[in-house]
Design a protein around this motif. Structure first.
Motif, PDB file in Angstrom:
ATOM      1  N   SER A  54      49.068 109.251  14.786  1.00 57.18           N
ATOM      2  CA  SER A  54      48.952 109.594  16.206  1.00 57.18           C
ATOM      3  C   SER A  54      49.445 111.019  16.409  1.00 57.18           C
ATOM      4  N   ASP A  56      50.406 113.914  19.486  1.00 58.32           N
ATOM      5  CA  ASP A  56      50.657 114.106  20.916  1.00 58.32           C
ATOM      6  C   ASP A  56      51.744 115.174  21.026  1.00 58.32           C
ATOM      7  N   TYR A  59      55.487 114.246  21.096  1.00 54.18           N
ATOM      8  CA  TYR A  59      56.251 113.833  19.922  1.00 54.18           C
ATOM      9  C   TYR A  59      57.215 114.918  19.443  1.00 54.18           C
ATOM     10  N   GLN A  60      57.279 116.047  20.147  1.00 56.96           N
ATOM     11  CA  GLN A  60      58.329 117.026  19.839  1.00 56.96           C
ATOM     12  C   GLN A  60      59.670 116.574  20.424  1.00 56.96           C
ATOM     13  N   THR A  63      63.508 110.105  20.951  1.00 56.82           N
ATOM     14  CA  THR A  63      63.324 108.767  21.526  1.00 56.82           C
ATOM     15  C   THR A  63      63.978 108.699  22.907  1.00 56.82           C
ATOM     16  N   TYR A 114      59.345 104.602  16.947  1.00 57.90           N
ATOM     17  CA  TYR A 114      59.087 106.051  16.965  1.00 57.90           C
ATOM     18  C   TYR A 114      59.792 106.815  15.845  1.00 57.90           C
ATOM     19  N   LYS A 118      57.863 108.640  12.893  1.00 56.60           N
ATOM     20  CA  LYS A 118      57.937 110.101  12.787  1.00 56.60           C
ATOM     21  C   LYS A 118      58.327 110.501  11.366  1.00 56.60           C
ATOM     22  N   TYR A 123      53.632 109.779  13.543  1.00 57.73           N
ATOM     23  CA  TYR A 123      53.645 110.434  14.860  1.00 57.73           C
ATOM     24  C   TYR A 123      53.860 111.922  14.634  1.00 57.73           C
ATOM     25  N   GLN A 124      52.891 112.725  15.016  1.00 55.92           N
ATOM     26  CA  GLN A 124      52.977 114.161  14.754  1.00 55.92           C
ATOM     27  C   GLN A 124      52.794 114.951  16.040  1.00 55.92           C
ATOM     28  N   PRO A 125      53.686 115.945  16.273  1.00 55.38           N
ATOM     29  CA  PRO A 125      53.588 116.750  17.504  1.00 55.38           C
ATOM     30  C   PRO A 125      52.507 117.819  17.391  1.00 55.38           C
TER      31      PRO A 125
END
Ligand SMILES: C[S@@+](CC[C@H](N)C(=O)[O-])C[C@H]1O[C@@H](n2cnc3c(N)ncnc32)[C@H](O)[C@@H]1O
Length: 236
Positions: A54, A56, A59-60, A63, A114, A118, A123-125
């Protein structure tokens, strides 16, 4: 991106299956979820041993930062849904509070997954319209509630560049919904389709079983070449 600009709102694997007509074969593919935000799609797929990355820009953040933002926007969103209740189909929810409980449960499932996701790169920013992957890194890219929905906030150029980029990194792209936030059709759908056709892509507007915005029960399915040459999904 400022966290205050984000309205985190997340859906489930069950909803992704309906929004994108996902078959069992589709779920075996290498999937890119674009703009997945706090959806539980990735967490639920990972628990099933499936492969989803994913991306978004949210994601930087940590939590706790995302959790606080979810809490901050929750009441205003539910109030808006109540105010415009006639714009929505209530076949799956009793009312706005019931919808809210379902969304909160999905987002909590995301938040619990999350950090682990990550750490393993699930999960990648990253952000459209530019993605950090090579050509055809994925079989299938899914875009839920980002393109077309925010047409009043994003330019046609952003949409064209984003869909071209998605089609570079994935053999097939599916986008849902084709409506704007106010429930009216996005005027960008037709120019995006024409641009894709002029580039040799195969494009279909397809009905799906999911409908929450009234009339929002169609997705755009795009293959990067003529359908006869298509060697991606299915069989990925
Ligand atoms: C309404 S949420 C949808 C979340 C999820 N796809 C779902 O349907 O449950 C829209 C998401 O798009 C993300 N977003 C905004 N701009 C983006 C961009 N340029 N590229 C990728 N994602 C973006 C936001 O951070 C937000 O998480």
């Amino acid at each position: 991106m400022q966290l205050d600009d984000v309205v985190p709102w997340g859906r489930t694997l069950g909803e992704y299956r309906q929004m994108f007509n996902l078959s069992e074969a589709d779920l075996q593919c290498r999937i890119l979820g674009c703009g997945d935000g706090p959806a539980s799609f990735n967490a639920e797929m990972a628990a099933l041993g499936r492969s989803v990355v994913s991306i978004d820009p949210v994601y930087q953040f940590s939590t706790e930062q995302i959790r606080q933002r979810v809490q901050a926007v929750y009441n205003p969103i539910i109030a808006q849904v109540k105010q415009n209740a006639d714009r929505y189909c209530w076949k799956n929810y009793v009312d706005a509070d019931d919808l809210g409980r379902s969304r909160l449960a999905a987002m909590e499932r995301f938040l619990l997954d999350y950090e682990a996701g990550k750490a393993t790169g699930r999960y990648q920013p990253q952000a459209l319209p530019q993605l950090d992957w090579g050509d055809r890194s994925f079989d299938l890219a899914l875009v839920s509630h980002l393109l077309f929905l925010y047409a009043d906030h994003r330019s046609l150029e952003f949409h064209l560049a984003s869909v071209r980029e998605l089609l570079r990194v994935a053999a097939e792209v599916r986008i849902f919904p084709l409506l704007k936030l106010d429930g009216t059709p996005s005027s960008y759908v037709e120019p995006v389709i024409q641009d894709l056709l002029s580039r040799g892509a195969t494009v279909q507007v397809e009905p799906v079983p999911y409908e929450f915005q009234r009339g929002g029960n169609q997705m755009l399915r795009v293959y990067s070449g003529p359908i006869a040459d298509f060697s991606g999904v299915p069989g990925c």
